[in-house]
Design a protein around this motif. Structure first.
Motif, PDB file in Angstrom:
ATOM      1  N   ALA A 103      30.462  41.221  47.710  1.00 10.06           N
ATOM      2  CA  ALA A 103      31.723  40.468  47.734  1.00 10.06           C
ATOM      3  C   ALA A 103      32.860  41.470  47.530  1.00 10.06           C
ATOM      4  O   ALA A 103      33.171  41.818  46.383  1.00 10.06           O
ATOM      5  CB  ALA A 103      31.727  39.397  46.650  1.00 10.06           C
ATOM      6  N   PRO A 104      33.479  41.973  48.579  1.00 11.80           N
ATOM      7  CA  PRO A 104      34.494  43.036  48.467  1.00 11.80           C
ATOM      8  C   PRO A 104      35.647  42.704  47.529  1.00 11.80           C
ATOM      9  O   PRO A 104      36.264  43.599  46.958  1.00 11.80           O
ATOM     10  CB  PRO A 104      34.998  43.198  49.907  1.00 11.80           C
ATOM     11  CG  PRO A 104      33.898  42.658  50.770  1.00 11.80           C
ATOM     12  CD  PRO A 104      33.280  41.544  49.974  1.00 11.80           C
ATOM     13  N   TYR A 111      39.553  43.930  43.297  1.00 11.74           N
ATOM     14  CA  TYR A 111      40.230  43.378  42.130  1.00 11.74           C
ATOM     15  C   TYR A 111      40.125  44.322  40.934  1.00 11.74           C
ATOM     16  O   TYR A 111      41.115  44.593  40.246  1.00 11.74           O
ATOM     17  CB  TYR A 111      39.630  42.019  41.785  1.00 11.74           C
ATOM     18  CG  TYR A 111      40.291  41.319  40.620  1.00 11.74           C
ATOM     19  CD1 TYR A 111      41.495  40.648  40.784  1.00 11.74           C
ATOM     20  CD2 TYR A 111      39.718  41.334  39.355  1.00 11.74           C
ATOM     21  CE1 TYR A 111      42.110  40.005  39.725  1.00 11.74           C
ATOM     22  CE2 TYR A 111      40.316  40.705  38.283  1.00 11.74           C
ATOM     23  CZ  TYR A 111      41.515  40.039  38.476  1.00 11.74           C
ATOM     24  OH  TYR A 111      42.125  39.411  37.414  1.00 11.74           O
ATOM     25  N   LEU A 112      38.921  44.847  40.691  1.00  9.51           N
ATOM     26  CA  LEU A 112      38.719  45.753  39.568  1.00  9.51           C
ATOM     27  C   LEU A 112      39.513  47.038  39.737  1.00  9.51           C
ATOM     28  O   LEU A 112      40.069  47.577  38.773  1.00  9.51           O
ATOM     29  CB  LEU A 112      37.233  46.078  39.415  1.00  9.51           C
ATOM     30  CG  LEU A 112      36.334  44.942  38.923  1.00  9.51           C
ATOM     31  CD1 LEU A 112      34.874  45.357  38.994  1.00  9.51           C
ATOM     32  CD2 LEU A 112      36.701  44.539  37.508  1.00  9.51           C
ATOM     33  N   ILE A 166      35.248  31.799  27.246  1.00 10.98           N
ATOM     34  CA  ILE A 166      35.245  32.885  28.224  1.00 10.98           C
ATOM     35  C   ILE A 166      35.473  32.290  29.605  1.00 10.98           C
ATOM     36  O   ILE A 166      34.742  31.402  30.028  1.00 10.98           O
ATOM     37  CB  ILE A 166      33.909  33.650  28.179  1.00 10.98           C
ATOM     38  CG1 ILE A 166      33.700  34.262  26.781  1.00 10.98           C
ATOM     39  CG2 ILE A 166      33.878  34.743  29.239  1.00 10.98           C
ATOM     40  CD1 ILE A 166      32.361  34.943  26.593  1.00 10.98           C
ATOM     41  N   LEU A 167      36.495  32.767  30.286  1.00 12.78           N
ATOM     42  CA  LEU A 167      36.822  32.268  31.615  1.00 12.78           C
ATOM     43  C   LEU A 167      35.814  32.814  32.617  1.00 12.78           C
ATOM     44  O   LEU A 167      35.591  34.017  32.695  1.00 12.78           O
ATOM     45  CB  LEU A 167      38.244  32.701  31.997  1.00 12.78           C
ATOM     46  CG  LEU A 167      38.783  32.199  33.331  1.00 12.78           C
ATOM     47  CD1 LEU A 167      38.836  30.679  33.361  1.00 12.78           C
ATOM     48  CD2 LEU A 167      40.158  32.794  33.595  1.00 12.78           C
ATOM     49  N   LYS A 168      35.219  31.930  33.393  1.00 15.32           N
ATOM     50  CA  LYS A 168      34.148  32.284  34.327  1.00 15.32           C
ATOM     51  C   LYS A 168      34.691  32.196  35.753  1.00 15.32           C
ATOM     52  O   LYS A 168      35.103  31.128  36.202  1.00 15.32           O
ATOM     53  CB  LYS A 168      32.987  31.314  34.101  1.00 15.32           C
ATOM     54  CG  LYS A 168      31.803  31.443  35.019  1.00 15.32           C
ATOM     55  CD  LYS A 168      30.803  30.343  34.653  1.00 15.32           C
ATOM     56  CE  LYS A 168      29.770  30.187  35.740  1.00 15.32           C
ATOM     57  NZ  LYS A 168      28.972  28.949  35.543  1.00 15.32           N
ATOM     58  N   LEU A 169      34.725  33.340  36.452  1.00 11.91           N
ATOM     59  CA  LEU A 169      35.320  33.388  37.785  1.00 11.91           C
ATOM     60  C   LEU A 169      34.348  33.985  38.795  1.00 11.91           C
ATOM     61  O   LEU A 169      33.893  35.116  38.639  1.00 11.91           O
ATOM     62  CB  LEU A 169      36.606  34.231  37.773  1.00 11.91           C
ATOM     63  CG  LEU A 169      37.758  33.768  36.873  1.00 11.91           C
ATOM     64  CD1 LEU A 169      38.885  34.786  36.911  1.00 11.91           C
ATOM     65  CD2 LEU A 169      38.246  32.395  37.293  1.00 11.91           C
ATOM     66  N   SER A 170      34.044  33.219  39.844  1.00 19.74           N
ATOM     67  CA  SER A 170      33.241  33.741  40.953  1.00 19.74           C
ATOM     68  C   SER A 170      34.191  34.250  42.036  1.00 19.74           C
ATOM     69  O   SER A 170      35.417  34.179  41.894  1.00 19.74           O
ATOM     70  CB  SER A 170      32.332  32.649  41.516  1.00 19.74           C
ATOM     71  OG  SER A 170      33.092  31.711  42.261  1.00 19.74           O
ATOM     72  N   GLU A 171      33.628  34.741  43.130  1.00 21.33           N
ATOM     73  CA  GLU A 171      34.474  35.240  44.218  1.00 21.33           C
ATOM     74  C   GLU A 171      35.322  34.131  44.844  1.00 21.33           C
ATOM     75  O   GLU A 171      36.358  34.404  45.454  1.00 21.33           O
ATOM     76  CB  GLU A 171      33.629  35.935  45.294  1.00 21.33           C
ATOM     77  CG  GLU A 171      32.646  35.035  46.008  1.00 21.33           C
ATOM     78  CD  GLU A 171      31.272  35.057  45.353  1.00 21.33           C
ATOM     79  OE1 GLU A 171      30.278  35.097  46.087  1.00 21.33           O
ATOM     80  OE2 GLU A 171      31.216  35.027  44.105  1.00 21.33           O
ATOM     81  N   TYR A 172      34.909  32.865  44.637  1.00 18.57           N
ATOM     82  CA  TYR A 172      35.668  31.740  45.201  1.00 18.57           C
ATOM     83  C   TYR A 172      36.765  31.266  44.262  1.00 18.57           C
ATOM     84  O   TYR A 172      37.669  30.536  44.669  1.00 18.57           O
ATOM     85  CB  TYR A 172      34.717  30.579  45.504  1.00 18.57           C
ATOM     86  CG  TYR A 172      33.604  30.960  46.448  1.00 18.57           C
ATOM     87  CD1 TYR A 172      33.873  31.333  47.768  1.00 18.57           C
ATOM     88  CD2 TYR A 172      32.282  30.983  46.030  1.00 18.57           C
ATOM     89  CE1 TYR A 172      32.848  31.701  48.636  1.00 18.57           C
ATOM     90  CE2 TYR A 172      31.253  31.345  46.886  1.00 18.57           C
ATOM     91  CZ  TYR A 172      31.545  31.708  48.185  1.00 18.57           C
ATOM     92  OH  TYR A 172      30.534  32.081  49.038  1.00 18.57           O
ATOM     93  N   ASP A 173      36.697  31.657  42.991  1.00 21.88           N
ATOM     94  CA  ASP A 173      37.702  31.253  42.000  1.00 21.88           C
ATOM     95  C   ASP A 173      38.764  32.317  41.771  1.00 21.88           C
ATOM     96  O   ASP A 173      39.838  32.027  41.253  1.00 21.88           O
ATOM     97  CB  ASP A 173      37.024  30.971  40.647  1.00 21.88           C
ATOM     98  CG  ASP A 173      35.869  29.999  40.774  1.00 21.88           C
ATOM     99  OD1 ASP A 173      36.024  28.993  41.480  1.00 21.88           O
ATOM    100  OD2 ASP A 173      34.807  30.264  40.179  1.00 21.88           O
ATOM    101  N   LEU A 174      38.454  33.548  42.139  1.00 20.18           N
ATOM    102  CA  LEU A 174      39.304  34.685  41.792  1.00 20.18           C
ATOM    103  C   LEU A 174      40.553  34.740  42.664  1.00 20.18           C
ATOM    104  O   LEU A 174      40.478  34.693  43.885  1.00 20.18           O
ATOM    105  CB  LEU A 174      38.510  35.979  41.950  1.00 20.18           C
ATOM    106  CG  LEU A 174      39.145  37.265  41.433  1.00 20.18           C
ATOM    107  CD1 LEU A 174      39.346  37.195  39.930  1.00 20.18           C
ATOM    108  CD2 LEU A 174      38.258  38.453  41.789  1.00 20.18           C
ATOM    109  N   ASP A 175      41.713  34.836  42.019  1.00 17.11           N
ATOM    110  CA  ASP A 175      42.975  35.036  42.727  1.00 17.11           C
ATOM    111  C   ASP A 175      43.268  36.540  42.745  1.00 17.11           C
ATOM    112  O   ASP A 175      43.554  37.120  41.701  1.00 17.11           O
ATOM    113  CB  ASP A 175      44.100  34.287  42.022  1.00 17.11           C
ATOM    114  CG  ASP A 175      45.442  34.431  42.749  1.00 17.11           C
ATOM    115  OD1 ASP A 175      45.505  35.196  43.731  1.00 17.11           O
ATOM    116  OD2 ASP A 175      46.418  33.789  42.322  1.00 17.11           O
ATOM    117  N   PRO A 176      43.174  37.183  43.898  1.00 16.60           N
ATOM    118  CA  PRO A 176      43.334  38.645  43.943  1.00 16.60           C
ATOM    119  C   PRO A 176      44.711  39.143  43.520  1.00 16.60           C
ATOM    120  O   PRO A 176      44.883  40.325  43.242  1.00 16.60           O
ATOM    121  CB  PRO A 176      43.051  38.986  45.409  1.00 16.60           C
ATOM    122  CG  PRO A 176      43.308  37.721  46.157  1.00 16.60           C
ATOM    123  CD  PRO A 176      42.953  36.604  45.228  1.00 16.60           C
TER     124      PRO A 176
END
Length: 359
Positions: A72-73, A78-79, A41-51
């Motif tokens: 974290a807007p 993103y969703l 499972i890929l784990k992405l925080s707000e610092y890892d996420l590419d919008p």
């Protein structure tokens, strides 16, 4: 893909690892055992996420909602965009599913409407007297860990079922048939004394491959709650109501408990469906109302509700009222569902001797 706020994975004094890391490790472990395959499972925080990067293939998105997540807007943006991208690609191979995890109690108004239509799991408990919220965390005590592990197991089972349904033409065909006529089971909310019984009932029916529907959140307005309940009842052939000593959460702008509201709406839906001219008996909407045998701490309000429930012939029309052990109830539910299924199959499926049939 697991989306989480970085602050929710900070180690505390009780553990050298954060809540999200422990949650993810346990989820992957159970998923591997259930499916017999290795999953990551890929784990992405707000610092890892590419919008600007979106899944091109079928994916399962697991947002871990919390106060930190909402602050974290980038997550909500993103969703929202992901939901729009999914709608555009609805005719392509890309298929996005959501499984919502709530680490904290979040106001219903903060959650996008399209996410409310998907499964959710609360990893917190609410004290009915003080309204105090306690997070459910991994602990070494098996007794305290039971609820935590059951929720992890249920999420793993959901992921496994989604993967199998996407890869099997037979599963896809079964899903199409289910969408053509209501076949789900609506599990109404209950008072705090029946929470565990209700959770176990939901879990056992889900594991038996029944489509289970329930109210996602009671944080919204009365009108929003009624709308969601009616939408889900329309997908079901049966509603189940567990009535115990506690009257359940009170919906403040109406002065009614959620137990009373769901019972009334299910009664109205039953009349609308069953009183239609020409409705077949296997097309009827049924209700099962189970009343706990334990009445030692029954509140006055709840006693009046139960007494009225038994006496109101209009309200209990097309309903089975039961005051038996919970295991007897479970057997009755499964028997009722299978009976409806057999009746539908016998009346809808043509006999072989009558020639070929093409749908």
């Amino acid at each position: 893909i697991l989306l989480y706020a970085n602050l929710d994975d900070k180690p505390d004094s009780h553990s050298s690892r954060g809540w999200v890391s422990v949650f993810l490790e346990n989820l992957e472990r159970l998923l591997d055992r259930l499916s017999g395959e290795k999953h990551s499972i890929l784990k992405l925080s707000e610092y890892d996420l590419d919008p600007d990067s979106f899944p091109l293939k079928s994916s399962i998105i697991i947002p871990v909602f919390s106060n930190n997540f909402l602050q974290a807007p980038i997550f909500m943006s993103y969703l929202s965009v992901l939901e729009k991208e999914t709608a555009k690609k609805s005719k392509s191979s890309a298929d996005i599913k959501f499984i919502n995890v709530f680490k904290n109690r979040i106001p219903g108004a903060e959650i996008p409407s399209y996410l409310k239509q998907n499964k959710f799991y609360n990893f917190f408990e609410i004290d009915s007297l003080t309204d105090f919220v306690t997070e459910i965390s991994y602990q070494e005590d098996p007794n305290k860990d039971h609820e935590y592990w059951m929720k992890i197991f249920d999420i793993a089972a959901d992921i496994k079922n989604i993967i199998e349904s996407n890869s099997s033409p037979v599963k896809a065909a079964e899903k199409l048939v289910k969408n053509l006529r209501p076949s789900g089971i609506y599990i109404a909310q209950s008072g705090i004394d029946q929470y565990n019984q209700r959770d176990n009932l939901c879990r056992e029916l889900s594991r038996s491959q029944y489509d289970v529907y329930e109210l996602d959140s009671i944080e919204g307005s009365y009108d929003d709650i009624v709308k969601e309940i009616n939408e889900k009842l329309s997908k079901c052939q049966l509603s189940i109501h567990l009535v115990g000593e506690d009257s359940g959460v009170l919906i403040k702008d109406r002065g009614l408990s959620i137990v009373e509201i769901e019972n009334q709406l299910a009664s109205e839906h039953s009349s609308q469906v069953n009183d239609k001219p020409g409705v077949k008996y296997y097309e009827r909407f049924n209700r099962i109302i189970w009343i706990s045998e334990d009445h030692e701490n029954l509140t006055v309000k709840q006693k009046i509700f139960i007494d009225n429930l038994k006496k109101d012939l209009v309200n209990i029309q097309y309903a089975e009222i039961m005051d038996c052990p919970i295991e007897t109830l479970k057997g009755f539910i499964v028997g009722k569902i299978n009976e409806n299924k057999r009746n539908r199959e016998q009346l809808i499926t043509p006999e072989v001797e009558k020639g070929k049939s093409i749908y």
